[in-house]
Motif scaffolding. Structure first.
Motif, PDB file in Angstrom:
ATOM      1  N   ARG A  61       0.848  -1.190  -0.076  1.00  0.00           N
ATOM      2  CA  ARG A  61      -0.068   0.063  -0.113  1.00  0.00           C
ATOM      3  C   ARG A  61       0.837   1.079   0.064  1.00  0.00           C
ATOM      4  O   ARG A  61       0.502   2.127  -0.493  1.00  0.00           O
ATOM      5  N   TYR A  62       1.887   1.443   0.984  1.00  0.00           N
ATOM      6  CA  TYR A  62       2.858   2.460   1.075  1.00  0.00           C
ATOM      7  C   TYR A  62       3.859   2.411   0.157  1.00  0.00           C
ATOM      8  O   TYR A  62       4.640   1.459  -0.004  1.00  0.00           O
ATOM      9  N   MET A  63       4.194   3.686  -0.627  1.00  0.00           N
ATOM     10  CA  MET A  63       5.467   3.794  -1.289  1.00  0.00           C
ATOM     11  C   MET A  63       5.963   5.138  -1.236  1.00  0.00           C
ATOM     12  O   MET A  63       5.267   6.028  -0.827  1.00  0.00           O
ATOM     13  N   TYR A  64       7.263   5.198  -1.472  1.00  0.00           N
ATOM     14  CA  TYR A  64       8.148   6.368  -0.968  1.00  0.00           C
ATOM     15  C   TYR A  64       9.035   6.874  -2.157  1.00  0.00           C
ATOM     16  O   TYR A  64       9.293   5.851  -2.672  1.00  0.00           O
ATOM     17  N   TRP A  65       9.163   8.159  -2.263  1.00  0.00           N
ATOM     18  CA  TRP A  65      10.505   8.493  -2.861  1.00  0.00           C
ATOM     19  C   TRP A  65      11.628   9.321  -2.005  1.00  0.00           C
ATOM     20  O   TRP A  65      10.942  10.309  -1.280  1.00  0.00           O
ATOM     21  N   TYR A  66      12.810   8.860  -2.229  1.00  0.00           N
ATOM     22  CA  TYR A  66      13.687   9.513  -1.320  1.00  0.00           C
ATOM     23  C   TYR A  66      14.736  10.026  -2.426  1.00  0.00           C
ATOM     24  O   TYR A  66      14.961   9.584  -3.648  1.00  0.00           O
ATOM     25  N   ARG A  67      15.445  11.034  -1.933  1.00  0.00           N
ATOM     26  CA  ARG A  67      16.984  11.608  -2.548  1.00  0.00           C
ATOM     27  C   ARG A  67      17.903  11.157  -1.475  1.00  0.00           C
ATOM     28  O   ARG A  67      17.973  11.472  -0.583  1.00  0.00           O
ATOM     29  N   GLN A  68      19.075  10.768  -2.181  1.00  0.00           N
ATOM     30  CA  GLN A  68      20.178  10.631  -1.270  1.00  0.00           C
ATOM     31  C   GLN A  68      21.356  11.768  -1.825  1.00  0.00           C
ATOM     32  O   GLN A  68      21.699  11.557  -3.059  1.00  0.00           O
ATOM     33  N   ASP A  69      22.035  12.462  -1.100  1.00  0.00           N
ATOM     34  CA  ASP A  69      22.774  13.535  -1.380  1.00  0.00           C
ATOM     35  C   ASP A  69      23.997  13.339  -0.186  1.00  0.00           C
ATOM     36  O   ASP A  69      23.877  13.218   0.714  1.00  0.00           O
ATOM     37  N   PRO A  70      25.360  13.526  -0.826  1.00  0.00           N
ATOM     38  CA  PRO A  70      26.294  13.671   0.207  1.00  0.00           C
ATOM     39  C   PRO A  70      26.136  14.576   1.032  1.00  0.00           C
ATOM     40  O   PRO A  70      25.764  15.715   1.035  1.00  0.00           O
ATOM     41  N   GLY A  71      26.366  14.225   2.507  1.00  0.00           N
ATOM     42  CA  GLY A  71      26.115  15.155   3.658  1.00  0.00           C
ATOM     43  C   GLY A  71      24.844  15.394   4.063  1.00  0.00           C
ATOM     44  O   GLY A  71      24.492  15.940   5.128  1.00  0.00           O
ATOM     45  N   HIS A  72      23.860  14.709   3.491  1.00  0.00           N
ATOM     46  CA  HIS A  72      22.359  14.784   3.674  1.00  0.00           C
ATOM     47  C   HIS A  72      21.789  13.359   4.044  1.00  0.00           C
ATOM     48  O   HIS A  72      20.628  13.512   4.417  1.00  0.00           O
ATOM     49  N   GLY A  73      22.293  12.416   3.760  1.00  0.00           N
ATOM     50  CA  GLY A  73      21.744  11.109   4.196  1.00  0.00           C
ATOM     51  C   GLY A  73      20.531  10.931   3.113  1.00  0.00           C
ATOM     52  O   GLY A  73      20.570  11.436   1.927  1.00  0.00           O
ATOM     53  N   LEU A  74      19.364  10.257   3.540  1.00  0.00           N
ATOM     54  CA  LEU A  74      18.224  10.230   2.834  1.00  0.00           C
ATOM     55  C   LEU A  74      17.208  10.970   3.188  1.00  0.00           C
ATOM     56  O   LEU A  74      16.876  11.188   4.305  1.00  0.00           O
ATOM     57  N   ARG A  75      16.440  11.763   2.219  1.00  0.00           N
ATOM     58  CA  ARG A  75      15.430  12.735   2.395  1.00  0.00           C
ATOM     59  C   ARG A  75      14.228  12.326   1.839  1.00  0.00           C
ATOM     60  O   ARG A  75      14.101  12.152   0.457  1.00  0.00           O
ATOM     61  N   LEU A  76      13.008  12.419   2.437  1.00  0.00           N
ATOM     62  CA  LEU A  76      11.644  11.971   2.023  1.00  0.00           C
ATOM     63  C   LEU A  76      11.120  13.069   1.051  1.00  0.00           C
ATOM     64  O   LEU A  76      11.209  14.168   1.427  1.00  0.00           O
ATOM     65  N   ILE A  77      10.812  12.721  -0.321  1.00  0.00           N
ATOM     66  CA  ILE A  77      10.433  13.503  -1.292  1.00  0.00           C
ATOM     67  C   ILE A  77       8.923  13.704  -1.274  1.00  0.00           C
ATOM     68  O   ILE A  77       8.170  14.636  -1.055  1.00  0.00           O
ATOM     69  N   HIS A  78       8.193  12.594  -1.309  1.00  0.00           N
ATOM     70  CA  HIS A  78       6.933  12.249  -1.459  1.00  0.00           C
ATOM     71  C   HIS A  78       6.516  10.989  -1.054  1.00  0.00           C
ATOM     72  O   HIS A  78       7.477  10.066  -1.177  1.00  0.00           O
ATOM     73  N   TYR A  79       5.319  10.862  -0.854  1.00  0.00           N
ATOM     74  CA  TYR A  79       4.932   9.278  -0.465  1.00  0.00           C
ATOM     75  C   TYR A  79       3.703   9.252  -0.903  1.00  0.00           C
ATOM     76  O   TYR A  79       2.782  10.074  -0.918  1.00  0.00           O
ATOM     77  N   SER A  80       3.177   7.954  -0.831  1.00  0.00           N
ATOM     78  CA  SER A  80       1.606   7.469  -1.233  1.00  0.00           C
ATOM     79  C   SER A  80       1.164   6.452  -0.130  1.00  0.00           C
ATOM     80  O   SER A  80       1.963   5.519   0.219  1.00  0.00           O
ATOM     81  N   TYR A  81       0.043   6.501   0.341  1.00  0.00           N
ATOM     82  CA  TYR A  81      -0.666   5.551   1.065  1.00  0.00           C
ATOM     83  C   TYR A  81      -1.765   4.740   0.382  1.00  0.00           C
ATOM     84  O   TYR A  81      -2.709   4.246   1.124  1.00  0.00           O
TER      85      TYR A  81
END
Lengths: 117, 114
Positions: free
Chosen positions: B30-50
């Protein structure tokens, strides 16, 4: 404002010794915590998790400890192996109306672990 | 690997062009997510769907839109790509089992915006 902090960007450990990776959090609403391992050019892979009702969880060579009063958790790897060399991310999730779990994760910046043969 | 694939795996594009990244899963999560990973930032959530047609913003949603018209597909669109969107993008699904609740990640898409 960084809510999940991994203050050590890197860590080097001799093969066979213990690796201890640390993570601190600031949001009191966090009640579920996870560790992920990431190799270059791959997606993160889930290692182990812990709920705030526990203070320790073990899975083979991996143990996670949670100190709620200090808002601190740590991942212990014993014994460390060269294949453990990777970036380790700590992640946290808040309690939501739907209950605890990995509903929405906030990640730390990661710690690069190097296990030296 | 929870049956997650991402396409394309690598893309180079120019500033101002639209880009769509696709995440496909085969297990009806049911749940899906988009993240981006950048040096010095780890993983950051962009959008998600439920759920189908149910989406919400994450920490770094500016400049991104998403769509989920089918359970198995979650699309991330950069309407007009900028160099600051050069990153590695990861899709994830939420897996809830008897004794675990975690997110499993796809292999990633490396996007370069020139």
């Amino acid at each position: 404002d960084q809510q999940v902090k991994q203050n050590s960007p890197s860590l080097s450990v001799q093969e066979g010794r213990i690796s201890i990776l640390n993570c601190d959090y600031t949001n009191s609403m966090f009640d579920y915590f996870l560790w992920y391992k990431k190799y270059p050019a791959e997606g993160p892979t889930f290692l182990i998790s812990i709920s705030s009702i526990k203070d320790k969880n073990e899975d083979g060579r991996f143990t996670v400890f949670l100190n709620k009063s200090a808002k601190h958790l740590s991942l212990h790897i014993v014994p460390s192996q060269p294949g453990d060399s990777a970036v380790y991310f700590c992640a946290a999730s808040p309690f939501t109306y739907s209950g605890a779990g990995s509903y929405q994760l906030t990640f730390g910046k990661g710690t690069k672990l190097s296990v030296i043969p | 690997d929870a049956g997650i694939t991402q396409s394309p795996r690598h893309k180079v594009t120019e500033t101002g062009t639209p880009v769509t990244l696709r995440c496909h899963q085969t297990e009806n999560h049911r749940y899906m997510y988009w993240y981006r990973q950048d040096p010095g930032h780890g993983l950051r959530l962009i959008h998600y769907s439920y759920g189908v047609k149910d989406t919400d913003k994450g920490e770094v949603s500016d400049g991104y839109s998403v769509s989920r018209s089918k359970t198995e597909d979650f699309l991330l669109t950069l309407e007009s790509a900028t160099s600051s969107q050069t990153s590695v993008y990861f899709c994830a699904i939420r897996y809830t089992g008897a004794s675990t609740d975690t997110q499993y990640f796809g292999p990633g898409t490396r996007l370069t915006v020139l």
